[in-house]
Enzyme design. Structure first.
Site, short mmCIF file in Angstrom:
data_model
loop_
_atom_site.label_atom_id
_atom_site.label_comp_id
_atom_site.label_asym_id
_atom_site.label_seq_id
_atom_site.Cartn_x
_atom_site.Cartn_y
_atom_site.Cartn_z
N GLN A 1 39.85 38.93 37.94
CA GLN A 1 39.29 37.81 37.95
C GLN A 1 38.59 37.54 39.25
O GLN A 1 38.77 36.87 40.30
CB GLN A 1 40.07 36.53 37.73
N PHE A 2 37.25 38.57 39.46
CA PHE A 2 36.55 38.28 40.70
C PHE A 2 35.93 37.10 41.02
O PHE A 2 35.75 36.66 42.06
CB PHE A 2 35.59 39.45 40.80
N THR A 3 35.81 36.25 39.94
CA THR A 3 35.07 35.08 40.24
C THR A 3 35.97 33.99 41.16
O THR A 3 35.48 33.09 41.59
CB THR A 3 34.70 34.41 38.64
#
Length: 145
Positions: free
Chosen positions: A78-80
């Site tokens: 989950q890069f966000t």
């Protein structure tokens, strides 16, 4: 390394309407690797994920860890989580690890964690995933190493 964890009764991840991973009681962890992350960060995060005392004991207190209950762990890249939302209404991802490096680091982290604990499932880096869960409690924590 960042993780947003949720204590769940169940969770699953699907890609194009096909379930690729699912767990029963345990932890859903949305995981963001950062450029600076290396093995020592993987070790610290793995320790936190496996030992965070967020499950109830026989007295109803959050005293048990994932290891204590022999629960399952679902890891979702989950890069966000690393988004900068301080200014304006559009998140900035300028400090996020480049995808090719992030995929390698996420894979390394998952591999390391699987050497510590066997009851692990994971989503697919870079895919458009649909994550379903039943948050138990709800219990949701932010972890950072």
């Amino acid at each position: 390394m960042l993780a947003l964890i949720q204590r769940v009764s169940s969770a699953s991840v699907a890609i194009e309407q096909e379930t690729v991973a699912s767990i029963a009681t345990g932890i859903l962890a949305l995981v963001c690797v950062e450029e600076r992350d290396q093995k020592k960060h993987y070790e610290k995060m793995a320790h936190k994920l496996l030992n965070q005392r967020i499950f109830e004991d026989e007295c109803g207190k959050m005293n048990n860890s994932l290891l204590d209950i022999k629960g399952e762990l679902l890891l979702i890249p989950q890069f966000t989580l690393a988004a900068n939302t301080e200014r304006g209404l559009r998140p900035s991802f300028s400090s996020v690890c480049p995808p090719i490096i992030a995929k390698e680091k996420f894979t390394e982290f998952c591999h390391y964690l699987s050497t510590c604990y066997q009851r692990i499932a994971q989503g697919c880096f870079g895919a458009n995933m649909q994550v379903s869960l039943i948050n138990d409690g709800p219990v949701t924590l932010w972890l950072k190493v």
